[in-house]
Design a protein around this motif. Structure first.
Motif, PDB file in Angstrom:
ATOM      1  N   GLU A 108      33.512  44.289  45.512  1.00  0.00           N
ATOM      2  CA  GLU A 108      33.315  45.325  44.497  1.00  0.00           C
ATOM      3  C   GLU A 108      31.836  45.673  44.349  1.00  0.00           C
ATOM      4  OE1 GLU A 108      37.163  43.323  43.602  1.00  0.00           O
ATOM      5  OE2 GLU A 108      35.173  42.615  44.101  1.00  0.00           O
ATOM      6  N   LEU A 109      30.989  44.648  44.350  1.00  0.00           N
ATOM      7  CA  LEU A 109      29.550  44.894  44.214  1.00  0.00           C
ATOM      8  C   LEU A 109      29.015  45.656  45.424  1.00  0.00           C
ATOM      9  CD1 LEU A 109      26.926  44.622  42.695  1.00  0.00           C
ATOM     10  CD2 LEU A 109      26.666  42.306  43.604  1.00  0.00           C
ATOM     11  N   ALA A 110      29.535  45.341  46.616  1.00  0.00           N
ATOM     12  CA  ALA A 110      29.105  46.058  47.820  1.00  0.00           C
ATOM     13  C   ALA A 110      29.403  47.554  47.697  1.00  0.00           C
ATOM     14  CB  ALA A 110      29.791  45.478  49.061  1.00  0.00           C
ATOM     15  N   TYR A 111      30.592  47.900  47.219  1.00  0.00           N
ATOM     16  CA  TYR A 111      30.931  49.317  47.042  1.00  0.00           C
ATOM     17  C   TYR A 111      30.036  49.972  46.000  1.00  0.00           C
ATOM     18  CZ  TYR A 111      34.985  49.458  50.064  1.00  0.00           C
ATOM     19  OH  TYR A 111      35.785  49.446  51.165  1.00  0.00           O
ATOM     20  N   GLN A 112      29.744  49.242  44.922  1.00  0.00           N
ATOM     21  CA  GLN A 112      28.892  49.809  43.872  1.00  0.00           C
ATOM     22  C   GLN A 112      27.472  50.062  44.391  1.00  0.00           C
ATOM     23  OE1 GLN A 112      29.017  48.316  39.681  1.00  0.00           O
ATOM     24  NE2 GLN A 112      26.891  47.801  40.094  1.00  0.00           N
ATOM     25  N   ILE A 296      44.880  45.742  32.416  1.00  0.00           N
ATOM     26  CA  ILE A 296      44.976  45.776  33.880  1.00  0.00           C
ATOM     27  C   ILE A 296      44.255  44.562  34.460  1.00  0.00           C
ATOM     28  CG2 ILE A 296      42.929  47.253  34.169  1.00  0.00           C
ATOM     29  CD1 ILE A 296      44.675  48.701  36.380  1.00  0.00           C
ATOM     30  N   PRO A 297      44.879  43.853  35.418  1.00  0.00           N
ATOM     31  CA  PRO A 297      44.253  42.635  35.955  1.00  0.00           C
ATOM     32  C   PRO A 297      43.328  42.916  37.132  1.00  0.00           C
ATOM     33  CG  PRO A 297      46.490  42.828  36.789  1.00  0.00           C
ATOM     34  CD  PRO A 297      46.252  44.034  35.924  1.00  0.00           C
ATOM     35  N   GLN A 301      42.688  37.559  44.431  1.00  0.00           N
ATOM     36  CA  GLN A 301      43.881  37.524  45.275  1.00  0.00           C
ATOM     37  C   GLN A 301      44.569  38.887  45.387  1.00  0.00           C
ATOM     38  OE1 GLN A 301      46.426  34.305  44.002  1.00  0.00           O
ATOM     39  NE2 GLN A 301      44.934  32.741  44.543  1.00  0.00           N
ATOM     40  N   LEU A 302      44.063  39.872  44.649  1.00  0.00           N
ATOM     41  CA  LEU A 302      44.609  41.224  44.786  1.00  0.00           C
ATOM     42  C   LEU A 302      44.123  41.859  46.081  1.00  0.00           C
ATOM     43  CD1 LEU A 302      44.113  42.758  41.213  1.00  0.00           C
ATOM     44  CD2 LEU A 302      46.298  42.299  42.320  1.00  0.00           C
ATOM     45  N   ALA A 303      44.950  42.708  46.661  1.00  0.00           N
ATOM     46  CA  ALA A 303      44.522  43.493  47.820  1.00  0.00           C
ATOM     47  C   ALA A 303      43.366  44.399  47.400  1.00  0.00           C
ATOM     48  CB  ALA A 303      45.686  44.331  48.352  1.00  0.00           C
ATOM     49  N   MET A 304      42.508  44.742  48.373  1.00  0.00           N
ATOM     50  CA  MET A 304      41.278  45.454  48.051  1.00  0.00           C
ATOM     51  C   MET A 304      41.542  46.801  47.386  1.00  0.00           C
ATOM     52  SD  MET A 304      38.136  44.783  48.175  1.00  0.00           S
ATOM     53  CE  MET A 304      37.074  45.800  47.155  1.00  0.00           C
ATOM     54  N   ARG A 307      42.246  46.142  43.796  1.00  0.00           N
ATOM     55  CA  ARG A 307      41.039  45.743  43.069  1.00  0.00           C
ATOM     56  C   ARG A 307      40.194  46.961  42.710  1.00  0.00           C
ATOM     57  NH1 ARG A 307      39.078  40.526  46.614  1.00  0.00           N
ATOM     58  NH2 ARG A 307      37.104  40.856  45.532  1.00  0.00           N
ATOM     59  N   LEU A 308      39.991  47.844  43.689  1.00  0.00           N
ATOM     60  CA  LEU A 308      39.216  49.056  43.421  1.00  0.00           C
ATOM     61  C   LEU A 308      39.948  49.970  42.442  1.00  0.00           C
ATOM     62  CD1 LEU A 308      37.960  49.845  47.030  1.00  0.00           C
ATOM     63  CD2 LEU A 308      36.574  49.037  45.113  1.00  0.00           C
ATOM     64  N   GLY A 309      41.264  50.031  42.587  1.00  0.00           N
ATOM     65  CA  GLY A 309      42.058  50.861  41.675  1.00  0.00           C
ATOM     66  C   GLY A 309      41.977  50.364  40.238  1.00  0.00           C
ATOM     67  N   ALA A 310      42.042  49.033  40.059  1.00  0.00           N
ATOM     68  CA  ALA A 310      41.938  48.453  38.715  1.00  0.00           C
ATOM     69  C   ALA A 310      40.584  48.765  38.092  1.00  0.00           C
ATOM     70  CB  ALA A 310      42.149  46.934  38.793  1.00  0.00           C
TER      71      ALA A 310
END
Length: 458
Positions: A108-112, A296-297, A301-304, A307-310
């Motif tokens: 997530e930090l890499a995308y940000q 929203i969690p 362990q969530l698919a990427m 994770r981005l959607g959440a």
């Protein structure tokens, strides 16, 4: 600023000398004043970066001079722009592909980071590629074949590409950044980073940014930096002044009840609830939904794509409550988080600093409330000792809270049944496919669309 030594002796020895900076007082300093070129000053203005933060003000002039930099600053202090602006300016002056590599501890930090760099570099045509785990390798190989200027990555996936992607190397690399270096090393990326350091050019600039100077970070500094300048904005663990910090003390069995009461009291405000494990995050999310609280969690362990959607549902305000593990505690800049709840107090005090740093960012105020049971008193005392202040008790009407217990008990039962169903179906899916949902892959272009979904359009 004071340059305590003008010579470069020891620049290429095994134990480089480190200069510490004497900070100059800020007197209405602008980005132009510290040497940032007009095109990037304009980009800063469009992004709402009116004046440089302290870490930016102190580190950017040294980086523009071509010096290696160690930047130590608390979370939310503007470290991403502090290393991005000098890199983009150097790229403008000497354009070449695969010019810089930024390593981050989480996907997530890499995308940000990539979003920030692309926004800052939009006026000069800078191109980024994000290379992280959980994504389709082929799409990443295609992105790398297009020779982006800057690669933002997690160390493990970068090492995979260096070993397995034909034609990909970092031989032209001019800048290496290790962001959240203490976290990178806490996550046991050390061996991967060592391997990467062996195959990239020695003649490069290196920026190492971290919240704290641990012994592992000091060792990494000696291995990878030449004659660095050390910018220390925060000399100890600290939280920002506009953050109001509280605790609530109650028996362990009442945790869910107190959480439901608190979120009802704060209805309409945005909140991040931190729990210790992925399973607990999922359970709390189901519990809250059963009580009509749209949570929203977010966990590892969530698919990427999920994770981005959440993250984007929370960033855009489509959901007011994010329940997360520490995957959401580092570096993520989520605008206007009103409340952080430590449902589980972290075992390590520095993790508390990073969690509560998700609120009270960029001069705004915020609240952090930690749940303390009979098992957590010592952890709370450690945190208070580290931050140098006592937390106040958050006022709660005990009788009103306990009135919720019956409804919470029913929601707990429903959540546990749902959790068992999810775990059962996941187990069957793993047997059928030979791999879990965590291995679900999406293309890089899809992920970038998802990662930008929460950004407001002008």
């Amino acid at each position: 600023m004071n340059d305590s030594s003008s010579d470069d002796e020891g620049a290429h020895t095994g134990a480089p000398k480190t200069e510490s900076v004497v900070k100059a007082p800020a007197v209405n300093v602008t980005f132009a004043d510290i040497g940032v070129m007009p095109q990037l000053c304009e980009a800063c203005d469009k992004l709402g970066f009116k004046t440089p933060t302290e870490i930016q003000r102190e580190s950017i002039p040294w980086a523009l001079q071509g010096r290696d930099v160690i930047g130590l600053a608390q979370t939310g202090s503007g470290k991403t722009a502090a290393f991005s602006l000098p890199i983009l300016q150097a790229l403008w002056n000497n354009p070449s592909p695969l010019f810089a590599c930024v390593m981050a501890p989480t996907r997530e930090l890499a995308y940000q980071i990539s979003e920030t760099i692309e926004a800052l570099g939009s006026g000069i045509g800078a191109r980024c590629a994000v290379i992280v785990g959980g994504m389709d390798l082929i799409s990443q190989q295609i992105a790398l074949s297009k020779k982006p200027h800057i690669v933002v990555c997690t160390p493990g996936r970068l090492q995979d590409h260096l070993e397995n992607t034909k034609g990909f190397s970092l031989r032209t690399l001019k800048y290496l950044v290790m962001d959240e270096a203490d976290r990178l090393l806490d996550m046991d990326f050390g061996p991967k980073i060592d391997q990467i350091l062996k195959v990239i050019p020695r003649e490069r600039n290196t920026f190492l940014f971290s919240a704290t100077m641990t012994t592992k970070v000091a060792k990494l500094q000696r291995a990878s930096l030449s004659n660095p300048v050390k910018i220390e904005v925060s000399t100890k663990y600290s939280t920002v002044d506009k953050l109001l910090q509280y605790y609530m003390f109650f028996p362990f069995k009442r945790k869910d009840c107190y959480l439901v009461w608190l979120l009802n009291e704060m209805a309409g405000q945005s909140a991040i609830v931190f729990a210790r494990t992925c399973n607990e995050v999922l359970r709390i999310g189901l519990l809250l939904r059963n009580l009509g609280i749209e949570a929203i969690p977010l966990h590892g362990q969530l698919a990427m794509d999920k994770r981005l959607g959440a993250l984007n549902k929370f960033k855009s305000g489509a959901r007011n409550v994010l329940v997360a593990t520490d995957v959401a505690s580092r570096g993520l800049d989520i605008p206007a988080v009103d409340l952080v709840v430590n449902f589980d107090i972290p075992s390590f005090s520095k993790d508390y600093i990073h969690r509560v740093g998700r609120t009270a960012r960029a001069g705004r105020s915020g609240r952090a409330i930690s749940f303390v049971t009979q098992y957590d008193v010592e952890l709370l005392q450690r945190i208070e000792q580290v931050i140098g202040k006592k937390l106040d008790e958050f006022p709660g009407e005990k009788d009103a809270i306990l009135l919720l217990q019956e409804r919470v008990n029913e929601a707990q039962r429903m959540a546990m049944l749902e959790l068992k169903d999810i775990q059962s179906s996941r187990g069957k899916g793993n047997k059928k496919r030979g791999r879990g949902d965590d291995d679900k892959q999406i293309s890089l272009s899809e992920a970038k669309k998802l990662s930008k979904g929460g950004r407001r359009k002008n």
